[in-house]
Design an enzyme around this catalytic site. Structure first.
Site, PDB file in Angstrom:
ATOM      1  N   CYS A  34      -3.555  -0.187  -5.680  1.00 29.45           N
ATOM      2  CA  CYS A  34      -3.532   0.891  -6.481  1.00 29.45           C
ATOM      3  C   CYS A  34      -2.507   1.047  -7.332  1.00 29.45           C
ATOM      4  O   CYS A  34      -2.472   1.857  -8.151  1.00 29.45           O
ATOM      5  CB  CYS A  34      -3.503   2.118  -5.558  1.00 29.45           C
ATOM      6  SG  CYS A  34      -2.043   2.049  -4.495  1.00 29.45           S
ATOM      7  N   CYS A 103      -2.498   1.967   2.181  1.00 29.76           N
ATOM      8  CA  CYS A 103      -1.275   2.732   1.674  1.00 29.76           C
ATOM      9  C   CYS A 103       0.012   2.663   2.847  1.00 29.76           C
ATOM     10  O   CYS A 103       1.040   2.636   2.441  1.00 29.76           O
ATOM     11  CB  CYS A 103      -1.582   4.228   1.495  1.00 29.76           C
ATOM     12  SG  CYS A 103      -3.225   4.563   0.694  1.00 29.76           S
TER      13      CYS A 103
HETATM   14 FE1  FES Z   1      -1.705   3.768  -3.599  1.00 25.99          FE
HETATM   15 FE2  FES Z   1      -2.081   5.012  -1.434  1.00 25.99          FE
HETATM   16  S1  FES Z   1      -3.252   4.984  -3.007  1.00 25.99           S
HETATM   17  S2  FES Z   1      -0.328   3.921  -1.680  1.00 25.99           S
END
Ligand code: FES
Length: 131
Positions: A34, A103
């Site tokens: 992400c 995450c």
């Molecule tokens: Fe990036 Fe959770 S969406 S660490």
């Protein structure tokens, strides 16, 4: 998506947020899934994590897992801190939704990076210890 009460609590009131001046080790890691970033600071005394703080440019699950991870390693030996897995952090938070599991890896990696940095500053090859 359903978050446990503990996740919501640690997201709303994260523990150990901030920086440590003159930290003994600083680890910065990014999440390739992400693009979120986490920075972890540790203070080490007698081979023990005397203090730990974190800052993250990341999602709520990253904040909650980091908050819990810092609580779990504070006061522990470096060896114990290195044993902490993202799975253990998730269990301590009563779980995370499957799409948010990645995450929680950020906190585990940031701790390892901070300890590596600490060892480097001590003149020890972190590869041998942190792996
Ligand atoms: Fe990036 Fe959770 S969406 S660490």
């Amino acid at each position: 998506m359903v978050y446990s009460e503990k996740v919501i609590d640690h997201f709303a009131n994260p523990r150990n947020v901030g920086e440590i001046e003159n930290a003994d080790g600083i680890g910065e890691v990014g999440n390739s899934k992400c693009g979120d970033i986490m920075k972890m600071y540790i203070k080490v005394e007698d081979n023990t994590i005397a203090d730990v703080k974190f800052k993250t440019f990341g999602c709520g699950a990253a904040i909650a897992t980091s908050s819990m991870a810092t609580e779990l390693i504070k006061g522990k030996t470096i060896d114990d801190a290195l044993q902490l897995t993202n799975k253990a952090v998730m269990e301590a938070l009563d779980g995370l939704p499957p799409v948010k599991v990645h995450c929680s890896v950020l906190a585990e990696e940031a701790i390892k990076a901070a300890v590596s940095d600490y060892y480097k500053k001590q003149g020890v090859d972190p590869e041998v210890i942190v792996g």
